[in-house]
Design a protein around this motif. Structure first.
Motif, PDB file in Angstrom:
ATOM      1  N   PRO A  79      43.501  33.541  36.854  1.00 15.29           N
ATOM      2  CA  PRO A  79      43.564  34.734  36.000  1.00 15.29           C
ATOM      3  C   PRO A  79      43.539  36.002  36.844  1.00 15.29           C
ATOM      4  O   PRO A  79      42.482  36.571  37.107  1.00 15.29           O
ATOM      5  N   ASP A  80      44.718  36.422  37.290  1.00 17.01           N
ATOM      6  CA  ASP A  80      44.810  37.599  38.156  1.00 17.01           C
ATOM      7  C   ASP A  80      45.228  38.777  37.286  1.00 17.01           C
ATOM      8  O   ASP A  80      46.399  38.938  36.989  1.00 17.01           O
ATOM      9  N   GLY A  81      44.271  39.572  36.866  1.00 18.23           N
ATOM     10  CA  GLY A  81      44.619  40.738  36.052  1.00 18.23           C
ATOM     11  C   GLY A  81      43.701  40.843  34.846  1.00 18.23           C
ATOM     12  O   GLY A  81      43.372  39.821  34.234  1.00 18.23           O
ATOM     13  N   VAL A  82      43.307  42.088  34.530  1.00 17.71           N
ATOM     14  CA  VAL A  82      42.386  42.267  33.398  1.00 17.71           C
ATOM     15  C   VAL A  82      43.041  41.832  32.094  1.00 17.71           C
ATOM     16  O   VAL A  82      42.363  41.370  31.183  1.00 17.71           O
ATOM     17  N   GLY A  83      44.376  41.936  31.994  1.00 21.77           N
ATOM     18  CA  GLY A  83      45.078  41.532  30.781  1.00 21.77           C
ATOM     19  C   GLY A  83      44.896  40.042  30.514  1.00 21.77           C
ATOM     20  O   GLY A  83      44.712  39.618  29.375  1.00 21.77           O
ATOM     21  N   THR A  84      44.914  39.244  31.570  1.00 21.70           N
ATOM     22  CA  THR A  84      44.744  37.795  31.416  1.00 21.70           C
ATOM     23  C   THR A  84      43.288  37.481  31.050  1.00 21.70           C
ATOM     24  O   THR A  84      43.017  36.627  30.201  1.00 21.70           O
ATOM     25  N   VAL A  85      42.363  38.218  31.671  1.00 19.95           N
ATOM     26  CA  VAL A  85      40.942  38.028  31.340  1.00 19.95           C
ATOM     27  C   VAL A  85      40.713  38.393  29.870  1.00 19.95           C
ATOM     28  O   VAL A  85      40.048  37.664  29.126  1.00 19.95           O
ATOM     29  N   LEU A  86      41.310  39.503  29.449  1.00 23.13           N
ATOM     30  CA  LEU A  86      41.175  39.955  28.056  1.00 23.13           C
ATOM     31  C   LEU A  86      41.745  38.911  27.096  1.00 23.13           C
ATOM     32  O   LEU A  86      41.131  38.589  26.073  1.00 23.13           O
ATOM     33  N   ALA A  87      42.904  38.345  27.455  1.00 18.98           N
ATOM     34  CA  ALA A  87      43.527  37.316  26.608  1.00 18.98           C
ATOM     35  C   ALA A  87      42.577  36.134  26.419  1.00 18.98           C
ATOM     36  O   ALA A  87      42.437  35.605  25.316  1.00 18.98           O
ATOM     37  N   SER A  88      41.875  35.755  27.485  1.00 19.75           N
ATOM     38  CA  SER A  88      40.954  34.608  27.381  1.00 19.75           C
ATOM     39  C   SER A  88      39.783  34.948  26.454  1.00 19.75           C
ATOM     40  O   SER A  88      39.246  34.074  25.776  1.00 19.75           O
ATOM     41  N   LYS A  89      39.410  36.240  26.427  1.00 22.26           N
ATOM     42  CA  LYS A  89      38.315  36.653  25.526  1.00 22.26           C
ATOM     43  C   LYS A  89      38.804  36.692  24.082  1.00 22.26           C
ATOM     44  O   LYS A  89      38.083  36.292  23.171  1.00 22.26           O
ATOM     45  N   VAL A  90      40.047  37.148  23.901  1.00 26.01           N
ATOM     46  CA  VAL A  90      40.620  37.226  22.556  1.00 26.01           C
ATOM     47  C   VAL A  90      40.617  35.839  21.901  1.00 26.01           C
ATOM     48  O   VAL A  90      40.305  35.697  20.733  1.00 26.01           O
ATOM     49  N   ILE A  91      40.942  34.809  22.709  1.00 26.93           N
ATOM     50  CA  ILE A  91      40.997  33.470  22.104  1.00 26.93           C
ATOM     51  C   ILE A  91      39.647  32.752  22.194  1.00 26.93           C
ATOM     52  O   ILE A  91      39.548  31.562  21.929  1.00 26.93           O
ATOM     53  N   LYS A  92      38.641  33.506  22.607  1.00 29.53           N
ATOM     54  CA  LYS A  92      37.239  33.027  22.619  1.00 29.53           C
ATOM     55  C   LYS A  92      36.998  31.852  23.565  1.00 29.53           C
ATOM     56  O   LYS A  92      36.139  31.011  23.331  1.00 29.53           O
ATOM     57  N   LYS A  93      37.797  31.809  24.652  1.00 32.24           N
ATOM     58  CA  LYS A  93      37.516  30.841  25.717  1.00 32.24           C
ATOM     59  C   LYS A  93      37.552  31.614  27.034  1.00 32.24           C
ATOM     60  O   LYS A  93      38.468  31.434  27.848  1.00 32.24           O
ATOM     61  N   PRO A  94      36.585  32.512  27.223  1.00 31.53           N
ATOM     62  CA  PRO A  94      36.667  33.443  28.344  1.00 31.53           C
ATOM     63  C   PRO A  94      36.624  32.783  29.719  1.00 31.53           C
ATOM     64  O   PRO A  94      35.871  31.815  29.913  1.00 31.53           O
ATOM     65  N   VAL A  95      37.428  33.292  30.614  1.00 31.05           N
ATOM     66  CA  VAL A  95      37.365  32.836  32.010  1.00 31.05           C
ATOM     67  C   VAL A  95      36.114  33.458  32.635  1.00 31.05           C
ATOM     68  O   VAL A  95      35.627  34.487  32.153  1.00 31.05           O
ATOM     69  N   ALA A  96      35.592  32.818  33.702  1.00 38.98           N
ATOM     70  CA  ALA A  96      34.352  33.311  34.311  1.00 38.98           C
ATOM     71  C   ALA A  96      34.541  34.686  34.934  1.00 38.98           C
ATOM     72  O   ALA A  96      33.657  35.551  34.875  1.00 38.98           O
ATOM     73  N   GLU A  97      35.704  34.901  35.549  1.00 42.48           N
ATOM     74  CA  GLU A  97      35.955  36.193  36.200  1.00 42.48           C
ATOM     75  C   GLU A  97      37.440  36.331  36.498  1.00 42.48           C
ATOM     76  O   GLU A  97      38.185  35.346  36.486  1.00 42.48           O
ATOM     77  N   LYS A  98      37.828  37.562  36.786  1.00 41.81           N
ATOM     78  CA  LYS A  98      39.196  37.781  37.251  1.00 41.81           C
ATOM     79  C   LYS A  98      39.260  37.236  38.680  1.00 41.81           C
ATOM     80  O   LYS A  98      38.334  37.476  39.467  1.00 41.81           O
ATOM     81  N   ILE A  99      40.315  36.497  39.007  1.00 39.26           N
ATOM     82  CA  ILE A  99      40.462  36.015  40.386  1.00 39.26           C
ATOM     83  C   ILE A  99      41.720  36.672  40.958  1.00 39.26           C
ATOM     84  O   ILE A  99      42.834  36.348  40.536  1.00 39.26           O
ATOM     85  N   ALA A 100      41.531  37.594  41.865  1.00 29.62           N
ATOM     86  CA  ALA A 100      42.685  38.304  42.428  1.00 29.62           C
ATOM     87  C   ALA A 100      43.375  37.423  43.467  1.00 29.62           C
ATOM     88  O   ALA A 100      42.714  36.849  44.344  1.00 29.62           O
ATOM     89  N   GLY A 101      44.695  37.347  43.366  1.00 24.97           N
ATOM     90  CA  GLY A 101      45.465  36.533  44.313  1.00 24.97           C
ATOM     91  C   GLY A 101      45.160  36.918  45.754  1.00 24.97           C
ATOM     92  O   GLY A 101      44.992  36.048  46.616  1.00 24.97           O
ATOM     93  N   ILE A 102      45.029  38.204  46.000  1.00 26.10           N
ATOM     94  CA  ILE A 102      44.829  38.650  47.393  1.00 26.10           C
ATOM     95  C   ILE A 102      43.478  38.165  47.934  1.00 26.10           C
ATOM     96  O   ILE A 102      43.350  37.863  49.125  1.00 26.10           O
ATOM     97  N   ASP A 103      42.475  38.022  47.056  1.00 30.73           N
ATOM     98  CA  ASP A 103      41.167  37.512  47.505  1.00 30.73           C
ATOM     99  C   ASP A 103      41.239  36.018  47.800  1.00 30.73           C
ATOM    100  O   ASP A 103      40.611  35.532  48.743  1.00 30.73           O
ATOM    101  N   VAL A 104      42.032  35.293  46.987  1.00 30.91           N
ATOM    102  CA  VAL A 104      42.222  33.867  47.257  1.00 30.91           C
ATOM    103  C   VAL A 104      42.971  33.709  48.581  1.00 30.91           C
ATOM    104  O   VAL A 104      42.633  32.863  49.420  1.00 30.91           O
ATOM    105  N   MET A 105      43.972  34.558  48.784  1.00 31.21           N
ATOM    106  CA  MET A 105      44.740  34.506  50.039  1.00 31.21           C
ATOM    107  C   MET A 105      43.798  34.699  51.235  1.00 31.21           C
ATOM    108  O   MET A 105      43.868  33.955  52.212  1.00 31.21           O
TER     109      MET A 105
END
Ligand code: UDP
Length: 238
Positions: free
Chosen positions: A60-86
């Protein structure tokens, strides 16, 4: 471990969990699932296939994706930025003596990116590199170079969908274990583009910083509301 968003399985644990999780794969394609990329995927069967095939894992890279997970009530633990994974993968490669290949960006950006990474990660072994300005339909020389140098991880920084098409066409052909499309990350490592200050990232405002710095990006932001509307519609029906 996954939240279903618009038919995509999005990793819903922390970044540290993700770094451990990727150990389970012989071959993995890490997809930075921001709303623009995921929205484009639902309108393009080739991209959708690339993001949902067995070896692909979406973060979930992006606040929009995190927000989407909250909208459907299955929230992700945190935003994971691609650059941090890299960065974590680069650290792992440095510690474990594994090699990396850098494919993408303009030649001078690529060179500065590698120079800066070498100075931060002194023991990092770089298998090779190539800029991102080539024809995807005739790049045998690049494929041969990657095949010969056998990198453990390859970072592909050509923006979406070009980087995704390259990865899906070559995932099985190339001997790499980790494939990751990293968009504009080489620009950040080269010093060409700055990441938002920590406080802005903390407030989920990295997108705003990027629009202020690169105003042409404003057009691309329209995919965030479109994506969220689709998520709500999809969730109502399914
Ligand atoms: N790029 C490339 N080849 C191309 C088009 C773009 O290598 O044919 C590079 C470009 O130089 C830049 C990156 O891809 O380094 C574009 O990243 P963008 O900012 O679009 O990605 P984002 O971070 O928004 O996903």
């Amino acid at each position: 471990m996954f939240t279903k968003i618009l038919g995509y399985d999005v990793f819903n644990k922390t970044k540290n969990d993700f770094i451990k999780y990727i150990e389970n794969f012989d071959k993995i394609n890490i997809v930075s699932g921001n709303p623009e990329v995921l929205y484009n995927g639902i309108n393009d069967p080739v991209l959708f296939e690339c993001f949902t095939q067995n070896n692909s894992v979406i973060i979930p890279d992006g606040v929009g994706t995190v927000l989407a997970s909250k909208v459907i009530k299955k929230p992700v633990a945190e935003k994971i930025a691609g650059i941090d994974v890299m960065k974590s993968i680069i650290e792992k490669c440095e510690n474990e003596n594994k090699t990396v290949y850098f494919l993408g960006a303009k030649q001078n950006v690529l060179e500065n990116c590698i120079k800066n990474l070498k100075s931060t990660y002194k023991n990092l072994k770089i298998a090779g590199s190539h800029n991102g300005y080539f024809n995807l339909d005739s790049c045998e020389d690049i494929i041969n170079d990657i095949n010969k140098s056998r990198p453990y991880a390859i970072f592909v920084a050509m923006g979406s969908p070009k980087q995704d098409i390259f990865i899906s066409r070559n995932l099985e052909k190339l001997p790499c274990s980790i494939f990751m499309g990293v968009g504009g990350s080489f620009d950040v490592f080269s010093g060409n583009v700055k990441r938002a200050p920590k406080w802005m990232i903390g407030f989920g405002l990295e997108w705003l910083y990027r629009v202020i710095k690169e105003p042409w990006r404003i057009r691309r932001l329209s995919s965030i509301p479109k994506f969220l509307i689709k998520v709500i519609e999809y969730n109502r029906v399914n």
